[in-house]
Write an enzyme that holds these catalytic residues in place. Structure first.
Site, PDB file in Angstrom:
ATOM      1  N   LEU A  42       0.818  -1.218   0.000  1.00 36.05           N
ATOM      2  CA  LEU A  42       0.000   0.000   0.000  1.00 36.05           C
ATOM      3  C   LEU A  42       0.856   1.275   0.000  1.00 36.05           C
ATOM      4  O   LEU A  42       0.390   2.328   0.412  1.00 36.05           O
ATOM      5  CB  LEU A  42      -0.993   0.015   1.174  1.00 36.05           C
ATOM      6  CG  LEU A  42      -2.011  -1.138   1.191  1.00 36.05           C
ATOM      7  CD1 LEU A  42      -2.990  -0.974   2.358  1.00 36.05           C
ATOM      8  CD2 LEU A  42      -2.799  -1.222  -0.124  1.00 36.05           C
ATOM      9  N   PHE A  82       3.112  -6.836 -10.266  1.00 35.09           N
ATOM     10  CA  PHE A  82       2.941  -5.414 -10.622  1.00 35.09           C
ATOM     11  C   PHE A  82       3.703  -4.476  -9.695  1.00 35.09           C
ATOM     12  O   PHE A  82       3.698  -3.273  -9.919  1.00 35.09           O
ATOM     13  CB  PHE A  82       1.459  -5.021 -10.516  1.00 35.09           C
ATOM     14  CG  PHE A  82       0.557  -5.775 -11.441  1.00 35.09           C
ATOM     15  CD1 PHE A  82       0.371  -5.351 -12.745  1.00 35.09           C
ATOM     16  CD2 PHE A  82      -0.113  -6.907 -11.013  1.00 35.09           C
ATOM     17  CE1 PHE A  82      -0.465  -6.047 -13.604  1.00 35.09           C
ATOM     18  CE2 PHE A  82      -0.948  -7.613 -11.864  1.00 35.09           C
ATOM     19  CZ  PHE A  82      -1.114  -7.181 -13.161  1.00 35.09           C
ATOM     20  N   ALA A  84       6.080  -2.232  -8.252  1.00 37.77           N
ATOM     21  CA  ALA A  84       7.302  -1.538  -8.660  1.00 37.77           C
ATOM     22  C   ALA A  84       7.098  -0.042  -8.550  1.00 37.77           C
ATOM     23  O   ALA A  84       5.971   0.452  -8.641  1.00 37.77           O
ATOM     24  CB  ALA A  84       7.652  -1.893 -10.109  1.00 37.77           C
ATOM     25  N   TYR A 150      14.399   3.723 -14.392  1.00 34.72           N
ATOM     26  CA  TYR A 150      13.176   2.920 -14.360  1.00 34.72           C
ATOM     27  C   TYR A 150      13.208   1.838 -15.439  1.00 34.72           C
ATOM     28  O   TYR A 150      13.032   0.644 -15.174  1.00 34.72           O
ATOM     29  CB  TYR A 150      11.957   3.844 -14.545  1.00 34.72           C
ATOM     30  CG  TYR A 150      10.696   3.112 -14.892  1.00 34.72           C
ATOM     31  CD1 TYR A 150      10.155   2.180 -14.005  1.00 34.72           C
ATOM     32  CD2 TYR A 150      10.036   3.339 -16.107  1.00 34.72           C
ATOM     33  CE1 TYR A 150       8.994   1.484 -14.332  1.00 34.72           C
ATOM     34  CE2 TYR A 150       8.884   2.659 -16.431  1.00 34.72           C
ATOM     35  CZ  TYR A 150       8.360   1.736 -15.542  1.00 34.72           C
ATOM     36  OH  TYR A 150       7.224   1.047 -15.864  1.00 34.72           O
ATOM     37  N   HIS A 198       1.032  11.491 -14.606  1.00 34.98           N
ATOM     38  CA  HIS A 198       0.672  11.033 -15.950  1.00 34.98           C
ATOM     39  C   HIS A 198      -0.180  12.050 -16.695  1.00 34.98           C
ATOM     40  O   HIS A 198      -0.948  12.802 -16.093  1.00 34.98           O
ATOM     41  CB  HIS A 198      -0.055   9.690 -15.860  1.00 34.98           C
ATOM     42  CG  HIS A 198       0.841   8.604 -15.356  1.00 34.98           C
ATOM     43  ND1 HIS A 198       0.762   8.127 -14.080  1.00 34.98           N
ATOM     44  CD2 HIS A 198       1.860   7.957 -15.949  1.00 34.98           C
ATOM     45  CE1 HIS A 198       1.697   7.206 -13.913  1.00 34.98           C
ATOM     46  NE2 HIS A 198       2.380   7.085 -15.042  1.00 34.98           N
ATOM     47  N   LEU A 199      -0.021  12.016 -18.011  1.00 34.94           N
ATOM     48  CA  LEU A 199      -0.650  13.045 -18.839  1.00 34.94           C
ATOM     49  C   LEU A 199      -2.174  13.037 -18.711  1.00 34.94           C
ATOM     50  O   LEU A 199      -2.776  14.080 -18.426  1.00 34.94           O
ATOM     51  CB  LEU A 199      -0.241  12.845 -20.306  1.00 34.94           C
ATOM     52  CG  LEU A 199      -0.877  13.843 -21.265  1.00 34.94           C
ATOM     53  CD1 LEU A 199      -0.408  15.265 -20.964  1.00 34.94           C
ATOM     54  CD2 LEU A 199      -0.558  13.476 -22.714  1.00 34.94           C
ATOM     55  N   PHE A 217       5.212  19.172 -21.618  1.00 41.48           N
ATOM     56  CA  PHE A 217       6.658  19.084 -21.421  1.00 41.48           C
ATOM     57  C   PHE A 217       7.399  19.048 -22.758  1.00 41.48           C
ATOM     58  O   PHE A 217       7.769  17.988 -23.245  1.00 41.48           O
ATOM     59  CB  PHE A 217       7.009  17.846 -20.606  1.00 41.48           C
ATOM     60  CG  PHE A 217       6.484  17.870 -19.195  1.00 41.48           C
ATOM     61  CD1 PHE A 217       6.581  19.018 -18.424  1.00 41.48           C
ATOM     62  CD2 PHE A 217       5.893  16.751 -18.636  1.00 41.48           C
ATOM     63  CE1 PHE A 217       6.102  19.055 -17.116  1.00 41.48           C
ATOM     64  CE2 PHE A 217       5.412  16.769 -17.335  1.00 41.48           C
ATOM     65  CZ  PHE A 217       5.517  17.927 -16.572  1.00 41.48           C
ATOM     66  N   ARG A 291      10.823  17.163 -20.024  1.00 41.66           N
ATOM     67  CA  ARG A 291      10.998  16.401 -18.789  1.00 41.66           C
ATOM     68  C   ARG A 291      12.137  15.413 -19.030  1.00 41.66           C
ATOM     69  O   ARG A 291      12.098  14.657 -20.011  1.00 41.66           O
ATOM     70  CB  ARG A 291       9.686  15.662 -18.492  1.00 41.66           C
ATOM     71  CG  ARG A 291       9.651  14.934 -17.186  1.00 41.66           C
ATOM     72  CD  ARG A 291       8.268  14.378 -16.903  1.00 41.66           C
ATOM     73  NE  ARG A 291       7.914  13.255 -17.771  1.00 41.66           N
ATOM     74  CZ  ARG A 291       6.805  12.530 -17.657  1.00 41.66           C
ATOM     75  NH1 ARG A 291       5.928  12.827 -16.729  1.00 41.66           N
ATOM     76  NH2 ARG A 291       6.550  11.529 -18.466  1.00 41.66           N
ATOM     77  N   ASP A 294      12.397  11.510 -21.133  1.00 36.85           N
ATOM     78  CA  ASP A 294      11.269  11.204 -22.027  1.00 36.85           C
ATOM     79  C   ASP A 294      11.749  10.905 -23.448  1.00 36.85           C
ATOM     80  O   ASP A 294      12.296  11.798 -24.110  1.00 36.85           O
ATOM     81  CB  ASP A 294      10.318  12.406 -22.120  1.00 36.85           C
ATOM     82  CG  ASP A 294       9.296  12.426 -21.005  1.00 36.85           C
ATOM     83  OD1 ASP A 294       9.077  11.376 -20.378  1.00 36.85           O
ATOM     84  OD2 ASP A 294       8.709  13.501 -20.781  1.00 36.85           O
TER      85      ASP A 294
HETATM   86  N1  UDP Z   1       3.327  14.875 -20.174  1.00 38.42           N
HETATM   87  C1  UDP Z   1       3.047  16.234 -20.226  1.00 38.42           C
HETATM   88  N2  UDP Z   1       2.447  16.828 -19.138  1.00 38.42           N
HETATM   89  C2  UDP Z   1       2.119  16.129 -18.009  1.00 38.42           C
HETATM   90  C3  UDP Z   1       2.408  14.743 -17.983  1.00 38.42           C
HETATM   91  C4  UDP Z   1       3.020  14.162 -19.079  1.00 38.42           C
HETATM   92  O1  UDP Z   1       3.340  16.892 -21.219  1.00 38.42           O
HETATM   93  O2  UDP Z   1       1.590  16.719 -17.051  1.00 38.42           O
HETATM   94  C5  UDP Z   1       3.925  14.215 -21.347  1.00 38.42           C
HETATM   95  C6  UDP Z   1       5.229  13.463 -21.051  1.00 38.42           C
HETATM   96  O3  UDP Z   1       6.332  14.317 -21.192  1.00 38.42           O
HETATM   97  C7  UDP Z   1       5.172  12.360 -22.102  1.00 38.42           C
HETATM   98  C8  UDP Z   1       3.684  12.081 -22.288  1.00 38.42           C
HETATM   99  O4  UDP Z   1       3.009  13.239 -21.778  1.00 38.42           O
HETATM  100  O5  UDP Z   1       5.672  12.820 -23.317  1.00 38.42           O
HETATM  101  C9  UDP Z   1       3.207  10.863 -21.506  1.00 38.42           C
HETATM  102  O6  UDP Z   1       3.680  10.970 -20.180  1.00 38.42           O
HETATM  103  P1  UDP Z   1       3.152  10.040 -19.021  1.00 38.42           P
HETATM  104  O7  UDP Z   1       3.819  10.511 -17.755  1.00 38.42           O
HETATM  105  O8  UDP Z   1       1.668  10.006 -19.019  1.00 38.42           O
HETATM  106  O9  UDP Z   1       3.654   8.587 -19.401  1.00 38.42           O
HETATM  107  P2  UDP Z   1       5.133   8.029 -19.771  1.00 38.42           P
HETATM  108  O10 UDP Z   1       5.224   8.122 -21.275  1.00 38.42           O
HETATM  109  O11 UDP Z   1       6.144   8.824 -19.032  1.00 38.42           O
HETATM  110  O12 UDP Z   1       5.067   6.609 -19.315  1.00 38.42           O
END
Ligand code: UDP
Length: 338
Positions: A42, A82, A84, A150, A198-199, A217, A291, A294
């Site tokens: 948790l 799962f 991690a 990661y 996450h986006l 980003f 970021r 990426d």
């Molecule tokens: N992203 C963004 N703004 C956010 C979160 C993510 O622009 O607030 C972008 C991030 O740079 C990537 C894409 O959205 O290009 C997906 O990011 P996410 O974190 O959802 O998943 P990841 O691809 O890192 O597993």
């Protein structure tokens, strides 16, 4: 069809089953007629996310005694793994956490499985094992060059699984998710991370609360609109892939890995535009810098999962993914109620 197993319904130990993909998969397992025992510390999961009908054991992969007790409590047909840490940015800032939790935790799990005679595992892997790629869609045989800690932990675990398979006969399927997204279409389970990075959940939060915007980003990538391109795949479709993988592990597969994605890439800007359409709300987007960690483009070829696992995603359209996620986020502004 009733799952193969020992007499009554076969049991699966779901390590990390209180998390986002784990909880949706537990729901899928129960619906397919399996018993599920969730083992979770948790730290990022939620007790409320464990579906009714599953047993819950609180425990930690870094405390092998709790793991041993869980494995001794039932005769498990297989383990789904799962548990991690799974954030690229956090892994860049604190790699020690990632190597300890992901690698040491997994080795403890595999060794405990050996000790208790559990010989099958479905592992939650990621498209991050590929790193910066120039081809799309990506097949499983593409070279692996993860570009952040990661991804390196996940790829190392895949290598461990291959080595344990060769030496000890452990059967495994690694499922390389592209971008897990969406929420349970029944509205029972959702996505609740703290902090949320996450986006899609961040875009939907900006739709819910007009005072907030979403940050984009970087728009200087080599992509059509300059923002990163990803292949979003519905979490309920991911859950189905795990059940299919388990069925195949029972019969055909020794060690294998499959991509899970829809084969369509969407840029960050396209996701924001589609979210405006689905929610009917204005969403303020602010452009900020890249970021770290990426990759510009990640799009799957999941042909092998379709052909060899018989996987058939049903919630593949980005609009459907956003609608199901919006259904959850609109009705659960505080997630599971923290
Ligand atoms: N992203 C963004 N703004 C956010 C979160 C993510 O622009 O607030 C972008 C991030 O740079 C990537 C894409 O959205 O290009 C997906 O990011 P996410 O974190 O959802 O998943 P990841 O691809 O890192 O597993």
């Amino acid at each position: 069809m009733a799952p193969a197993g020992s007499g009554s319904r076969a049991a699966v130990l779901v390590v990390g089953g209180a998390g986002y993909v784990g909880s949706h998969t537990v729901k899928g397992l129960l619906a397919a007629g399996y018993r599920a025992v969730v083992f979770d510390n948790l730290s990022t999961g939620h007790r409320q996310a464990v579906p009714r009908g599953a047993r819950f054991l609180k425990g930690d992969l870094l405390q092998p005694a709790s793991l041993g007790r869980a494995l001794a409590a039932h005769r498990f047909q297989a383990v789904f793994h799962f548990a991690a840490r799974a954030l690229v940015g956090e892994s860049v800032a604190d790699p020690a956490l990632y190597y300890r939790q992901n690698l040491t935790g997994t080795q403890n799990l595999l060794d405990a499985m050996r000790a208790h005679g559990v010989g099958k595992i479905v592992f939650s892997s990621t498209a991050a094992v590929y790193g910066e790629v120039r081809t799309a869609p990506l097949r499983e045989d593409h070279p692996k060059a993860p570009c952040n800690p990661y991804g390196r932990t996940k790829w190392t675990i895949e290598c461990m699984l291959r080595d344990y398979g060769a030496a000890y006969g452990l059967r495994s399927v690694s499922l390389r998710y592209f971008n897990a997204a969406g929420c349970d279409p029944d509205g029972e389970l959702g996505e609740d991370h703290d902090p949320e990075t996450h986006l899609i959940p961040n875009v939907l939060r900006a739709a819910r609360d007009r005072r907030r915007g979403v940050r984009i980003f970087g728009d200087d990538y080599e992509t059509p609109d300059g923002t990163c391109v990803r292949d979003y795949v519905h979490v309920t479709d991911l859950a189905q892939a795990h059940v299919r993988a388990l069925e195949k592990l029972d019969s055909e597969i020794q060690v294998d890995a499959f991509n899970l994605g829809n084969g369509s890439g969407y840029s960050v800007r396209e996701v924001v535009d589609m979210a405006r359409e689905v929610t009917g709300r204005p969403i303020r987007a602010e452009l900020v810098g890249r970021r770290p960690g990426d990759p510009p483009v990640l799009v799957a070829s999941a042909e092998r999962a379709r052909a060899e696992l018989g996987w058939q995603p049903v919630f593949g359209a980005l609009g459907t993914i956003l609608e199901t996620a919006w259904g959850w986020h609109r009705t659960h502004p505080r997630g599971y109620g923290r």
